[in-house]
Scaffold this active site. Sequence first.
Site, PDB file in Angstrom:
ATOM      1  N   ARG A 152       0.857  -1.194   0.000  1.00 12.36           N
ATOM      2  CA  ARG A 152       0.000   0.000   0.000  1.00 12.36           C
ATOM      3  C   ARG A 152       0.890   1.241   0.000  1.00 12.36           C
ATOM      4  O   ARG A 152       1.738   1.411   0.872  1.00 12.36           O
ATOM      5  CB  ARG A 152      -0.896  -0.012   1.234  1.00 12.36           C
ATOM      6  CG  ARG A 152      -1.822   1.182   1.317  1.00 12.36           C
ATOM      7  CD  ARG A 152      -2.620   1.190   2.606  1.00 12.36           C
ATOM      8  NE  ARG A 152      -3.739   0.256   2.581  1.00 12.36           N
ATOM      9  CZ  ARG A 152      -4.470  -0.044   3.655  1.00 12.36           C
ATOM     10  NH1 ARG A 152      -4.199   0.508   4.828  1.00 12.36           N
ATOM     11  NH2 ARG A 152      -5.471  -0.903   3.562  1.00 12.36           N
TER      12      ARG A 152
ATOM     13  N   ARG B 218      -4.438   2.977  17.412  1.00 18.15           N
ATOM     14  CA  ARG B 218      -5.216   2.413  16.302  1.00 18.15           C
ATOM     15  C   ARG B 218      -4.926   3.247  15.067  1.00 18.15           C
ATOM     16  O   ARG B 218      -4.179   4.219  15.116  1.00 18.15           O
ATOM     17  CB  ARG B 218      -6.703   2.538  16.697  1.00 18.15           C
ATOM     18  CG  ARG B 218      -7.672   1.496  16.180  1.00 18.15           C
ATOM     19  CD  ARG B 218      -7.317   0.108  16.480  1.00 18.15           C
ATOM     20  NE  ARG B 218      -8.440  -0.789  16.225  1.00 18.15           N
ATOM     21  CZ  ARG B 218      -8.672  -1.420  15.078  1.00 18.15           C
ATOM     22  NH1 ARG B 218      -7.879  -1.255  14.051  1.00 18.15           N
ATOM     23  NH2 ARG B 218      -9.696  -2.246  14.962  1.00 18.15           N
TER      24      ARG B 218
HETATM   25 FE1  SRM Z   1      -9.854  -0.681   5.307  1.00 22.55          FE
HETATM   26  C1  SRM Z   1      -8.736  -3.081   7.366  1.00 22.55           C
HETATM   27  C2  SRM Z   1      -8.655  -2.354   2.696  1.00 22.55           C
HETATM   28  C3  SRM Z   1     -10.243   2.090   3.446  1.00 22.55           C
HETATM   29  C4  SRM Z   1     -11.916   0.615   7.714  1.00 22.55           C
HETATM   30  N1  SRM Z   1      -8.811  -2.395   5.096  1.00 22.55           N
HETATM   31  C5  SRM Z   1      -8.416  -3.236   6.097  1.00 22.55           C
HETATM   32  C6  SRM Z   1      -7.448  -4.301   5.577  1.00 22.55           C
HETATM   33  C7  SRM Z   1      -6.075  -3.774   5.798  1.00 22.55           C
HETATM   34  C8  SRM Z   1      -7.620  -5.640   6.327  1.00 22.55           C
HETATM   35  C9  SRM Z   1      -6.588  -6.662   5.887  1.00 22.55           C
HETATM   36  O1  SRM Z   1      -5.486  -6.669   6.420  1.00 22.55           O
HETATM   37  O2  SRM Z   1      -6.911  -7.442   5.015  1.00 22.55           O
HETATM   38  C10 SRM Z   1      -7.914  -4.342   4.131  1.00 22.55           C
HETATM   39  C11 SRM Z   1      -6.856  -4.766   3.123  1.00 22.55           C
HETATM   40  C12 SRM Z   1      -7.481  -5.644   2.053  1.00 22.55           C
HETATM   41  C13 SRM Z   1      -6.698  -5.659   0.790  1.00 22.55           C
HETATM   42  O3  SRM Z   1      -5.969  -6.643   0.524  1.00 22.55           O
HETATM   43  O4  SRM Z   1      -6.859  -4.721   0.005  1.00 22.55           O
HETATM   44  C14 SRM Z   1      -8.479  -2.952   3.955  1.00 22.55           C
HETATM   45  N2  SRM Z   1      -9.407  -0.206   3.463  1.00 22.55           N
HETATM   46  C15 SRM Z   1      -9.025  -1.054   2.497  1.00 22.55           C
HETATM   47  C16 SRM Z   1      -9.051  -0.408   1.130  1.00 22.55           C
HETATM   48  C17 SRM Z   1      -7.991  -0.934   0.174  1.00 22.55           C
HETATM   49  C18 SRM Z   1     -10.463  -0.604   0.528  1.00 22.55           C
HETATM   50  C19 SRM Z   1     -10.546  -0.289  -0.945  1.00 22.55           C
HETATM   51  O5  SRM Z   1     -10.755  -1.239  -1.708  1.00 22.55           O
HETATM   52  O6  SRM Z   1     -10.397   0.870  -1.333  1.00 22.55           O
HETATM   53  C20 SRM Z   1      -8.908   1.066   1.545  1.00 22.55           C
HETATM   54  C21 SRM Z   1      -7.469   1.489   1.680  1.00 22.55           C
HETATM   55  C22 SRM Z   1      -7.338   2.950   1.976  1.00 22.55           C
HETATM   56  C23 SRM Z   1      -5.901   3.410   1.968  1.00 22.55           C
HETATM   57  O7  SRM Z   1      -5.398   3.681   0.875  1.00 22.55           O
HETATM   58  O8  SRM Z   1      -5.319   3.513   3.047  1.00 22.55           O
HETATM   59  C24 SRM Z   1      -9.557   1.019   2.930  1.00 22.55           C
HETATM   60  N3  SRM Z   1     -10.818   1.061   5.581  1.00 22.55           N
HETATM   61  C25 SRM Z   1     -10.948   2.034   4.646  1.00 22.55           C
HETATM   62  C26 SRM Z   1     -11.946   2.981   5.051  1.00 22.55           C
HETATM   63  C27 SRM Z   1     -12.466   4.151   4.223  1.00 22.55           C
HETATM   64  C28 SRM Z   1     -11.830   5.459   4.523  1.00 22.55           C
HETATM   65  O9  SRM Z   1     -10.747   5.549   5.120  1.00 22.55           O
HETATM   66  O10 SRM Z   1     -12.443   6.443   4.127  1.00 22.55           O
HETATM   67  C29 SRM Z   1     -12.420   2.538   6.275  1.00 22.55           C
HETATM   68  C30 SRM Z   1     -13.557   3.173   7.109  1.00 22.55           C
HETATM   69  C31 SRM Z   1     -13.159   4.495   7.680  1.00 22.55           C
HETATM   70  C32 SRM Z   1     -12.432   4.383   8.973  1.00 22.55           C
HETATM   71  O11 SRM Z   1     -11.370   3.786   9.024  1.00 22.55           O
HETATM   72  O12 SRM Z   1     -12.925   4.944   9.962  1.00 22.55           O
HETATM   73  C33 SRM Z   1     -11.702   1.336   6.603  1.00 22.55           C
HETATM   74  N4  SRM Z   1     -10.229  -1.157   7.277  1.00 22.55           N
HETATM   75  C34 SRM Z   1     -11.152  -0.548   8.066  1.00 22.55           C
HETATM   76  C35 SRM Z   1     -11.228  -1.243   9.306  1.00 22.55           C
HETATM   77  C36 SRM Z   1     -12.119  -0.873  10.519  1.00 22.55           C
HETATM   78  C37 SRM Z   1     -11.380   0.095  11.387  1.00 22.55           C
HETATM   79  C38 SRM Z   1     -11.751   0.046  12.825  1.00 22.55           C
HETATM   80  O13 SRM Z   1     -11.540   1.053  13.514  1.00 22.55           O
HETATM   81  O14 SRM Z   1     -12.202  -1.005  13.307  1.00 22.55           O
HETATM   82  C39 SRM Z   1     -10.326  -2.322   9.226  1.00 22.55           C
HETATM   83  C40 SRM Z   1     -10.019  -3.381  10.292  1.00 22.55           C
HETATM   84  C41 SRM Z   1      -8.996  -2.947  11.265  1.00 22.55           C
HETATM   85  O15 SRM Z   1      -8.340  -1.908  11.099  1.00 22.55           O
HETATM   86  O16 SRM Z   1      -8.833  -3.680  12.233  1.00 22.55           O
HETATM   87  C42 SRM Z   1      -9.717  -2.237   7.940  1.00 22.55           C
END
Ligand code: SRM
Length: 522
Positions: A68, A182
């Site tokens: 990423r 976090r």
């Molecule tokens: Fe996310 C975890 C993908 C935006 C809330 N997110 C994950 C993981 C890292 C879990 C994992 O290890 O497999 C996912 C990776 C999967 C993969 O192989 O791609 C993943 N998140 C993504 C992405 C790639 C979704 C997408 O297809 O676009 C986005 C990457 C953004 C970036 O460039 O950094 C992504 N994740 C988000 C968003 C949207 C946003 O930021 O606007 C959210 C909700 C907003 C927020 O965070 O408040 C989001 N992701 C989560 C969560 C729940 C967080 C929590 O507080 O519990 C997790 C789980 C965790 O962190 O434990 C998570």
Amino acid sequence: MTETATTTEKLNKFEKFKAEKDGLAVKNEIENFAQIGWEAMDEDDLNHRLKWLGVFFRPVTPGKFMMRMRLPNGILTSNQMSALAEVVQRYGENGSADITTRQNIQLRGINIEDIPDIFNKFHKVGLTTIQSGMDNIRNITGDPVAGLDADEFYDTRELVQQIQDMLTNNGEGNPEFSNLPRKFNIAITGGRDNSVHAEINDLAFIPAFWGNKDQLPIFGFNVIVGGLFSAKRCEAAIPLNVWVSPAEVVLLCKVIVEIFRDHGLRANRQKARLMWLLDEWGIEKFRNEVEKRFGKSLLPAAAKDEIDWEKRDHVGIYKQKQPGFNYAGLNIPVGRLYADDMFEIARLAEVYGSGEIRFTVEQNIIIPNIPDSSLTTFFTEEILKRFAVNPGLLMRSLVSCTGAQFCNFALIETKNRALAMIKSLESELILSRPVRIHWTGCPNSCGQPQVADIGLMGTKVRKNGKMTEGVDIYMGGTVGKDAHLGTCVQKSIPCEDLQPVLREILIQNFGAKVREEALISH
Ligand code: SRM
Ligand code: SF4
């Protein structure tokens, strides 16, 4: 870290492994990992600490890692895009990339033995992946048309870069901020349409003028805090009752992230995001602490903010503020790219634009700085058949998280299913306006279903005595002016029964009409 955070609370297992060895420590071990291979790595290094370098072990595809990036304000050059394409190309059919919901990109299929070499390559072209996962600050989002939009209040590009540089030590890694309780999300919007979904970030800056009738209004930002989506809880950010000038933004970010680092709750990982600290302290106490660390009293929020437009999706051809120039918004279906696509987009940006490429939080691409005189030839480019500037009204607004293909949290497959369903719905229905459909594979909500017109959240459902993939349906998410979060309106629809349900929602709620051909064949 303060006494409170470490000693009076019981540490969860993530806090324990971070206390044993900081995530950033693996920066010096990457050559060794490349030599010994992933199977021989310590489990916490493999599953968790590597994410401090933006390298993600994928249990769904063991040995094929995801990387990423960090792209402040979602901007990169054609050279950088070509470098990313070269990385993906090495992995043949396993190599792909996804534009993310944070204006960013992730690369897939990567072998650990190549990572030192890939880091060198990134370094040469000025790219970094540092601290883009786990308990770090995520990609910082800014207005995707910053510096291009004649109606913007503020060009966010430089500020976003400065915040990233401060937090990541110019992309080299910053131990000051490598052990947050976090994740932490930051966004700045400088336009009139809230193009970054400010309200779903832990910290966001919204344009607002300070002053009254007797004073000349000064431009700055109202600050909101605590927005989050998680499986446990989803909340829009709340006002901090602070207004800052652009010059004060970087320091304010530093101070707020420090407070989160030092006082954020660490006992229960489900309750460790900033909003939980705000609940415990109350906004007044939090604001006082911000002021104390900021070193001077802060002005209260300006009475009104300047978000007064519906959110734009930037797909299409638009005039820039620079006379004679246009930006082209290309729809990238569900954000998925392959090496050839990436080379091609880099070429388009070089031939027609200034070599610049931008991403949007809708997982699309913008190519800026195309002169009027080049548009006719630009439209003849073959790749615009797949990455259209005038896609269907459902396709143009479709967003999907990664889902089961690569994500081990996923309860359902998302991207391919989303594409197939939109294609069928567009062939059956005539739409008169875009409808924003967001898919997310599990309650973590990476695909932001709560900001969509129709949000689909993956779940498991029972059908005919068997467990199968299904969704909960969210509706009512509004974006831009007066943004608010949608809520769950229907639960547990098996994916195989979803299409007629969506069809009906589109007809009843969004004025879709059935195509004549579809009526005949039904
Ligand atoms: Fe996310 C975890 C993908 C935006 C809330 N997110 C994950 C993981 C890292 C879990 C994992 O290890 O497999 C996912 C990776 C999967 C993969 O192989 O791609 C993943 N998140 C993504 C992405 C790639 C979704 C997408 O297809 O676009 C986005 C990457 C953004 C970036 O460039 O950094 C992504 N994740 C988000 C968003 C949207 C946003 O930021 O606007 C959210 C909700 C907003 C927020 O965070 O408040 C989001 N992701 C989560 C969560 C729940 C967080 C929590 O507080 O519990 C997790 C789980 C965790 O962190 O434990 C998570
Ligand atoms: Fe994975 Fe769930 Fe995030 Fe989708 S929403 S990328 S399935 S964690």
